[in-house]
Design a protein around this motif. Structure first.
Motif, PDB file in Angstrom:
ATOM      1  N   THR A  97       0.847  -1.200   0.000  1.00 38.81           N
ATOM      2  CA  THR A  97       0.000   0.000   0.000  1.00 38.81           C
ATOM      3  C   THR A  97       0.883   1.250   0.000  1.00 38.81           C
ATOM      4  OG1 THR A  97      -0.119   0.125   2.417  1.00 38.81           O
ATOM      5  CG2 THR A  97      -1.760  -1.248   1.322  1.00 38.81           C
ATOM      6  N   TYR A  98       0.351   2.279  -0.656  1.00 39.02           N
ATOM      7  CA  TYR A  98       1.025   3.570  -0.680  1.00 39.02           C
ATOM      8  C   TYR A  98      -0.057   4.631  -0.735  1.00 39.02           C
ATOM      9  CZ  TYR A  98       4.138   7.374  -2.037  1.00 39.02           C
ATOM     10  OH  TYR A  98       4.833   8.554  -2.086  1.00 39.02           O
ATOM     11  N   ARG A 120      -1.661  -3.792  11.831  1.00 40.31           N
ATOM     12  CA  ARG A 120      -1.442  -2.604  11.017  1.00 40.31           C
ATOM     13  C   ARG A 120      -0.819  -1.480  11.846  1.00 40.31           C
ATOM     14  NH1 ARG A 120      -6.988  -1.558   7.576  1.00 40.31           N
ATOM     15  NH2 ARG A 120      -7.469  -3.752   7.083  1.00 40.31           N
ATOM     16  N   ALA A 123       2.760  -2.249  12.640  1.00 39.81           N
ATOM     17  CA  ALA A 123       3.626  -2.238  11.442  1.00 39.81           C
ATOM     18  C   ALA A 123       4.052  -0.834  11.057  1.00 39.81           C
ATOM     19  CB  ALA A 123       2.894  -2.905  10.279  1.00 39.81           C
ATOM     20  N   ALA A 124       3.370   0.170  11.560  1.00 36.08           N
ATOM     21  CA  ALA A 124       3.749   1.549  11.230  1.00 36.08           C
ATOM     22  C   ALA A 124       5.074   1.927  11.882  1.00 36.08           C
ATOM     23  CB  ALA A 124       2.645   2.508  11.678  1.00 36.08           C
ATOM     24  N   ALA A 143       4.329  -7.935   8.411  1.00 38.39           N
ATOM     25  CA  ALA A 143       3.936  -6.576   8.035  1.00 38.39           C
ATOM     26  C   ALA A 143       5.021  -5.582   8.443  1.00 38.39           C
ATOM     27  CB  ALA A 143       2.605  -6.207   8.691  1.00 38.39           C
ATOM     28  N   THR A 144       5.272  -4.623   7.574  1.00 41.74           N
ATOM     29  CA  THR A 144       6.271  -3.595   7.889  1.00 41.74           C
ATOM     30  C   THR A 144       6.059  -2.380   6.990  1.00 41.74           C
ATOM     31  OG1 THR A 144       8.627  -3.127   8.100  1.00 41.74           O
ATOM     32  CG2 THR A 144       7.966  -4.499   6.250  1.00 41.74           C
ATOM     33  N   GLN A 145       6.509  -1.227   7.465  1.00 37.12           N
ATOM     34  CA  GLN A 145       6.548  -0.026   6.615  1.00 37.12           C
ATOM     35  C   GLN A 145       7.957   0.067   6.027  1.00 37.12           C
ATOM     36  OE1 GLN A 145       6.304   4.697   7.268  1.00 37.12           O
ATOM     37  NE2 GLN A 145       4.462   3.574   7.872  1.00 37.12           N
ATOM     38  N   GLN A 147      11.310   1.326   4.605  1.00 41.74           N
ATOM     39  CA  GLN A 147      12.141   2.501   4.878  1.00 41.74           C
ATOM     40  C   GLN A 147      13.346   2.495   3.942  1.00 41.74           C
ATOM     41  OE1 GLN A 147      12.990   1.783   9.023  1.00 41.74           O
ATOM     42  NE2 GLN A 147      11.217   2.956   9.699  1.00 41.74           N
ATOM     43  N   THR A 157      11.136   6.932   6.552  1.00 41.08           N
ATOM     44  CA  THR A 157      10.003   6.135   6.073  1.00 41.08           C
ATOM     45  C   THR A 157       9.636   6.586   4.678  1.00 41.08           C
ATOM     46  OG1 THR A 157       8.422   7.661   7.056  1.00 41.08           O
ATOM     47  CG2 THR A 157       9.089   5.788   8.403  1.00 41.08           C
ATOM     48  N   SER A 161       3.841   0.436   2.675  1.00 39.73           N
ATOM     49  CA  SER A 161       3.633  -0.642   3.650  1.00 39.73           C
ATOM     50  C   SER A 161       3.466  -1.958   2.903  1.00 39.73           C
ATOM     51  CB  SER A 161       2.392  -0.375   4.505  1.00 39.73           C
ATOM     52  OG  SER A 161       2.568   0.788   5.289  1.00 39.73           O
ATOM     53  N   TYR A 163       2.565  -6.154   3.241  1.00 43.22           N
ATOM     54  CA  TYR A 163       1.937  -7.213   4.046  1.00 43.22           C
ATOM     55  C   TYR A 163       2.116  -8.516   3.276  1.00 43.22           C
ATOM     56  CZ  TYR A 163      -0.222  -3.167   6.265  1.00 43.22           C
ATOM     57  OH  TYR A 163      -0.426  -1.983   6.897  1.00 43.22           O
TER      58      TYR A 163
END
Length: 476
Positions: A97-98, A120, A123-124, A143-145, A147, A157, A161, A163
């Protein structure tokens, strides 16, 4: 009501089996949990490491600004598709996702609604993972954001994100096969446990059964029985104790039998020796009784007392001789067909009881029995009724229960209830009033012995009024 096994064999087998199954279940359960934990953790570590590795190799799109923000329009769907392809793999679903843009791997089975809200939020800030069950299958969500390092070397960042849904189906299949293997091993263990339990119970209980059989044989009179002593355990000590007890019992019984034999022989010898002087004394007292009326009152009373006691002693001696025959096993039956009515009539008439006893017997009734012993039985029963009961005394004869039934009933006060179980005991006399009676206390015991010699029986019960004796003799 709870069923509980009563046999020692069943209890040993059940106990042994329960212990074996419990131990096997505990070992299998602990082993399964350890294997499951290690297998799942290894799969999780591998999946997380793979995602980290792939993320570290991704070249992020760089727009006009130093950091790509969600509002930056330089990130296109193709860029997101490239990230998805980079993170994708067998049995995986990837969602990137963006901002408002979302890209899912081809054939993806999941959407953002399948991602837990807490995951979620976590994961931020960092890379997180969670095991979930989706569509009845186990999955791992990483899950991760995303970077990147900026031109100034600072970790920034990107607004992206990722998943990654990693399937744990292979691990679950391995665990399923492992459970089946443990179940099969448990079944084999149960079979082995039952077999060993049965063999062990048989080995343990075999000496107990031998002891039981030997004890029954000992109780049945086989005093020579002994058991071999094997080993030095508790059962061997019990067997040795049984042998010692049996030997002591054999010695005691042998001694008692010797004393009993001596006692019987003494009674028989004394009884026989008394017959000759009693015969002479009876002859003398008969002469004295004829002249008793001519003697003085005191002398006449003394003569009558002597005559009565000598007669009582004669009856006692005759009864003792008869009892000694039964005790020594010398009493035998001499069966013949007799007319029961004539036999009873003759027995009453010889003793002068014909006018005092009412006889009820079918005409011409014939039966196989020993007439002399039948006469002794009837004489004792009728004499007991006449001496201790009251008139009328009724003797009834009939065929019943496949044999001959003779009942003798008087109409007196009856035998006391507490004395009924003992009326056939030797020398038993019911009540103080009978202690000095003419009877010897052996008549009913002799009658019972003669009935049993015919394979029959005598019973007694109270009536209102009187007492009822019932003699039953089966057909020979």
């Amino acid at each position: 009501m709870t069923w509980l096994p009563t046999g020692l064999r069943a209890r040993l087998v059940i106990t042994f089996t329960v212990v074996a199954v419990t131990a096997s279940a505990m070992v299998a359960g602990l082993g399964y949990q350890l294997v499951r934990k290690e297998l799942i953790e290894r799969a999780v570590r591998g999946s997380v490491a793979d995602v980290r590795d792939k993320l570290s190799k991704i070249t992020l799109p760089v727009g006009a600004s130093d950091v790509v923000w969600p509002s930056d329009t330089t990130v296109t769907d193709e860029d997101l598709a490239g990230l998805v392809d980079a993170l994708n793999g067998p049995a995986r679903t990837v969602i990137v996702t963006y901002g408002d843009h979302r890209r899912t791997s081809p054939g993806g089975r999941f959407t953002m609604s399948d991602v837990p809200d807490q995951l979620r939020w976590q994961a931020a800030r960092r890379l997180v993972y969670q095991r979930v069950r989706l569509r009845d299958e186990p999955w791992l969500i990483v899950a991760t954001q995303i970077q990147r390092v900026s031109q100034s070397g600072t970790l920034r960042t990107t607004g992206l994100s990722a998943y990654v849904f990693v399937s744990l189906g292979d691990e679950e299949a391995v665990l399923f096969r492992f459970r089946n293997a443990l179940g099969q091993a448990g079944g084999i263990t149960l079979t082995i446990a039952l077999t060993v339990a049965l063999l062990s119970a048989r080995r343990v209980l075999l000496p107990v059964r031998r002891l039981g059989a030997a004890a029954r044989a000992l109780g049945a009179g086989d005093l020579h029985i002994r058991l071999p002593v094997r080993g030095k355990d508790e059962l061997a000590e019990l067997t040795a104790t049984f042998n010692e007890t049996a030997a002591a019992l054999e010695d005691t019984v042998s001694e008692l039998r010797t004393l009993e034999s001596m006692s019987r022989r003494f009674v028989a010898d004394v009884s026989h020796e008394l017959r000759t002087p009693l015969t002479a004394m009876t002859a003398v007292t008969d002469m004295l009784s004829e002249d008793a009326e001519e003697l003085s009152e005191d002398a006449g009373e003394a003569v009558r007392i002597v005559v009565r006691e000598i007669d009582r002693l004669r009856v006692l001696v005759e009864h003792l001789i008869e009892v000694s025959r039964f005790d020594s096993g010398a009493a035998v039956l001499r069966l013949e067909s007799v007319d029961v009515g004539d036999t009873l009539a003759d027995s009453l008439e010889v003793r002068g009881w014909a006018d005092q006893v009412k006889l009820i017997v079918p005409v011409g009734l014939a039966f196989f029995l020993d007439p002399r012993r039948f006469d002794v039985i009837v004489a004792n029963l009728v004499g007991n009724a006449l001496h201790h009961g009251s008139l009328p005394v009724v003797v009834t004869v009939r065929l019943a229960r496949g044999g001959l039934e003779v009942t003798v009933r008087d109409h007196g006060p009856g035998i006391p209830e507490q004395a009924l179980p003992h009326v056939f005991d030797r020398f038993f006399k019911a009540g103080p009033g009978r202690a000095r009676s003419v009877g010897s206390g052996l008549g009913l015991a002799i009658a019972k012995a003669n009935a049993e010699l015919h394979q029959g029986a005598i019973t007694v019960r109270r009536c209102e009024p009187g007492t009822l004796f019932t003699l039953w003799i089966p057909r020979q």
